[in-house]
Each structure stands twice: as structure tokens, then as C-alpha cells.
Scaffold this active site. Sequence first.
Site, PDB file in Angstrom:
ATOM      1  CG  ASP A 103       0.573  -4.149  -3.225  1.00  0.00           C
ATOM      2  OD1 ASP A 103      -0.371  -4.951  -3.326  1.00  0.00           O
ATOM      3  OD2 ASP A 103       1.757  -4.499  -2.990  1.00  0.00           O
ATOM      4  CD  GLU A 136      -3.351  -5.532  -0.756  1.00  0.00           C
ATOM      5  OE1 GLU A 136      -3.757  -6.638  -1.163  1.00  0.00           O
ATOM      6  OE2 GLU A 136      -2.211  -5.098  -0.975  1.00  0.00           O
TER       7      GLU A 136
END
Length: 689
Positions: free
Chosen positions: A328, A365
Site C-alpha cells: 500500500d 501501489e
Amino acid sequence: MRFRDVGGHVSRPFPLGVADTAPGVPDLPDAVNVAVYAPGLEAVDIWYSDPEGRMASARLFETTDGVHHGTVEGLRHGARYAFWERGAPLPAGGQLLVDPYARAVVTDDAGAYWGAHVAQGFDWGEDARPHVPWRDTVVYEAHIKGQTMLHPDIPEDLRGTYAGFAHPVMIEHLRSLGVTTVELLPIHFHVDEPHLQDLGLPNYWGYNTLGFFAPHPGYATARARAAGPQAVQDEFKGMVKLLHAAGIEVVLDVVYNHTAEGGKGQQTLSWRGLGDGHYYRHDVEGRYLDTTGCGNTLNFNEPAVVRMTLDSLRLWVEEYHIDGFRFDLAVALARDSHNHFTPQHPFLVALGADKALAGIKMISEPWDVGMGGWQTGHFPRGFVDWNDHFRDTVRDFWVADRGILAAGGQGGSVARLAGCLAGSRELFAGSGRGPLASLNFVTAHDGFTLRDLVSYERKHNEANGEENRDGHNHNRSYNHGVEGMSGDGRIVADRVRTASNVMATLMLSLGVPMITAGDEIGKTQEGNNNAYCQDNELTWLDWSLTEDQRAMLDATRALARIRREFLAGQPHAFPVREDNAYMLWFNAEGAPMGQDEWTDPETRLVQMLLGSPSGRLDGLVVFNGGLAARQIRMPGQSSLMDFPLKDRRGAKFELRYGTSPAARRRRGAVLKAGETDRVDGNSITIYRS
């Protein structure tokens, strides 16, 4: 509550956390080695429950390079523990400092968090990682709880749990979609932010980590939770084992960019109290340097933070048999001391060099909210990047442009779409990677679901308690004439076709496709595009399917089969030639696309011809993004001269699938090279050679 003091013995500053044994430490009966990196504290006590259930304390007498360590007696398996600065008054609320390396995190009756000392070990039997090649990978992003909470064929006591996710009914569903890899939203121990607690809402997605080494107990069955942390771990491992037996990999969405402690002045739970200046990034004036938007950012220029993250990753690979990780806000993990992203950051280098992580899927990401935060295509070899360029382009061409055309406007040409179908080569070439570095997606956990993308033009996030200010405003969506759900048969059919076009593009593009859980069954969140705090029927998958939802499920399954067929003759590192000789583009007349056609916004139709290095045609896909039906001509024998085929004579094309009803009714029709056919507007038609 009674307390007692316990003395210490010779210890080691490694391994960090609580360990039954440590190198060079005598094997003392009923004693463990304890080590915690706490450079912000002069002296550290450990508080824990002793065998009699009393709270005991022991000083960690030794300090080595910021690590406080000691040998502690009576801290047995199942005991809870935490740290505190020696001599400092105990906090009124009872919240001591949680061990960053705790293998389990538990909550006491007062709501305070503690680490728990848990024995390791699990009967893995013949478990083996599937090691699915990237070329064959189909990712399915899912939430452990939401996936099964409403499934009628899963026993009630298993719904919403690790065990429920691995139930045979769910495994069969995943296999029918061609899913090879599940990407689970965060399962590390996480807590709810204070502002959500004030609103009476939870952090449903789980992007607020308090334990990087501990599975979240809220996703375990009631029986496992009652039995304790060891049973929770065993249930999670049992899920992985069953998924592996079905040939399905398990990838974890991991949140190492920030922690649950929030910004300055918010809750102190662990790292802030142990060494705020070392664990977190700060500017020259001592303020948090926040590139995550979550109040704090972990400092990956601090060796202890890099070590903690690597130790966590190794634990999940070695002890839980995890197959990969999706990082993330990965840019936040690779910013140097000047706050610039660098693909040569020591953390990324360490990931690539770590023997325990060899062969593990690494997904980035590739952005955060800081300056220079957009880095899609710039991560190093070994990473696959979430491709937001793919997401935006596919949404524009099939969804937003659909609305523009219906209103009499002009959409974009097929050029950008073709670039995505070819694997977004221009994005990844600079990093030395090809199309298999592109993780293609159109929806994800954040944002509209696929059904909402074609049903809403505005977000509807009022239930989140922020007066609809949260969530993205520019969604590239189109409601097909009515905002929200509709009983109009024509509108419903149009929405299903547009959604099918999106799914077909996803499944037919070079790269690695990711399906968001529920898109295959037409899941709606009623226009909420930021449902991170909705742990209810809004976010749970509803398995009572309407006719149009079943149509979407059938389409997804069919497209998954076609993808496997088209890949059957491809090498595991396609495309093998830089000139993309196994992918050719033709206009409606079956002639090679010209430059003027690529740049003309009126050009909304293209034919994509795919072949294999084995010397055969794999198929032809016709993309018609216009509103009107068109007559097309199959590429002729002369056009096929540019294709590296063994035999061009007698080339034929069998209609295998179409997103329009008319094409599906004609399934099986066979056309020769150079013959004509008719394709409906706003449709994709697939022919197999």
C-alpha cells in the site's frame, strides 16, 4: 491487581520480540529472551501476566544500539505483555506500549492493547506454493469478512471468517472465474481511528495497522477467538493450506507506510512511545513528514524500520506460507533522505536480494500523496505495478465516452485503448520491464464498483459521516440515463453491456488482470465510492443474484476461459519480440491501421489480431466503441503476410463470444479471412482462429 518484580539474566538484542530461545543464551527453564528497539527510552520494563495470572514486571537490564533486552522468567505461551519506560507513572487508561514484533495482539477488558506470546508450529502436511507464473496469473482482490458474510451455502458460524473464505463453495467460485491468486485486504492486526470511533463507525478495510506480525482475530471464527491467539493463527494457516491445495495463491495487502498511531497528539500505542524520532519521518522543525495522508509516515531511511518490515515479510512467508504482497502506498517506502522516490532505495534493494523472499510476488501501489508521488512504471524489476493508466483509459473509452457520445459529443480514439491492450509498454520500458509488470485493473476496493461505475455519475458517501466530502469526485462514470438502480429493462441491459466491455478489455489485455470481488456478480455499494467505514450489507457481497447479475457472472466466467485459450500458446514472458509481431491492428476494412486513423477521435473501432510464437493465430478481437453497428472485414490473406505464421492458407475465424446479445446468439459462426461480418455498437466481439 497485584504486581511483582522479576530479575533478569544474560540476553541478546536479537531476535526482536519475545523468543523462547536466542543464540548464545543459556536454555533457562521457564524463561524467554525479550528485545525491543526503543531508542527513545533510557530504561524499559516489560509488564506481563505471570503463570498465576498476576501482572508482573521485569527490567530489561541490557541495552545494545537502542535495543533494550533481557531474559524474563514466567512469561509463558498465552501470556499478554507490553513495555513501559522504567520509573514513569503507569498511564491512567492502562495502555502500555505494544511490542512492534508481537506475534499476536489482544485487547483487555478496559480496551487496552497487549502483545501475546504465542507458540509457533502448524501441520502443513504436503503444502506447496502454487508458484503461478505472472503470465497465467488472475488476481482477485477480496475482503475476508465481506466475501462470505451473506453466502447462503456457507455455514453461519463460518461466514465472514478465514475458514469461510476457504470453504469448498468459495473455492469453487474462485476456480470458476479462473482466479489463480487472491489478494486479501489487510489482515494484519488493525484498529479503528479515533474519529471513526467518535462516529460509531469501524475501519472496515483495515488500513490502520497495529501489529505487522499478528493476524487480525476479528476474522477468525468465534470458536478460534475463544480458544486464543494460537487458534486464530491456526485457522488462518488452515485457510492458506486449503487455498494452496486448490492451486490458488494468497497475496496480502500490507500497510507498512504508516501506523495506527495517527498524527501528533493522537494515540500513543507503540512506536511513538518507543522512539518517535526514529520510527517516523520528520521535517527539520520536528513535524511529521506525512506522505500517506494518515497522520504519520514510517521512516524507511532508518535501518530498524527496514529490518522490522523485512522481518515481518519473512514471517508471513516462512510461517504462514504467503505467496506475495501488495504494498500500500509503496512510494512512501522508497523515499530517500531528501524525500525523493528512488527505485534504488535500500529497502527495495533489500527486498530483491532477500533469499527468503525469492520467487514471492511483489505488487506495488505506485503512488502516495507527497510531491512526486505518482510513480507508475518506475519501480524496479521484480515488481508488478498497479496500473492506474489502464484504469483511467478503459473507464474513459467504455464508460465516460459512452455518456459523451449519447449526449451528442465526441469521445476519444482507440489509440490509448490499444496501448493498454498491448500492456502499456511505454510506461514500463524505462524500468526494463515489459507488459507483465502491469497489473491491470479498472476497479478496486476504493472507488466505485463496476456496477456503480455504470449506474452513478456522482458519489453518494453520506453514510460515511463526512457530508459527502470524502472519496473521489472524478470517477469517469456514466449512469446510462438514470442515477442509481433502475427497473428499466433497456437501461439495465445497456449497463450490463458496458460493464461486460470493461471486463472483456481487462481479461484480453496483455499484463496481469485484477478482478475486484463482487464485480463478477454486479455488486453495488449504492454509489458509495469510499466505503472504508461500512462493515454491513453495503460492502458485503450479496449472493442472491438477479437475472442481470447472473448474466455478468456468466460473462466473467466465459471471458476467463477465453483468456486461458488465448494464452495457451504464449511463452511465459510474452511478448517475446520488442516489435510486438504477435499483435497486429486492423481497421474496419481489415487493412492495417494508419497513423491518421490512430489519431482521429472519430476512429472508435479497431481489430486486434493475436498470434503465438508457435506459428499459429490465437484469435481476433473487434472493439467497437461507437454507438452504431458496423460492417467489418476479416483481415485478408495479404494482411496476414505480416504475421509470423506457419500456414496462412485457409485462415478461418470462429465467433466465440460477444458482449452484445446478437453476437452471443451467433456463437459458432465461421468466417474466412477477407469475409465480412457485422458487429454491434458499443460491443466487443471475439473470434477464435
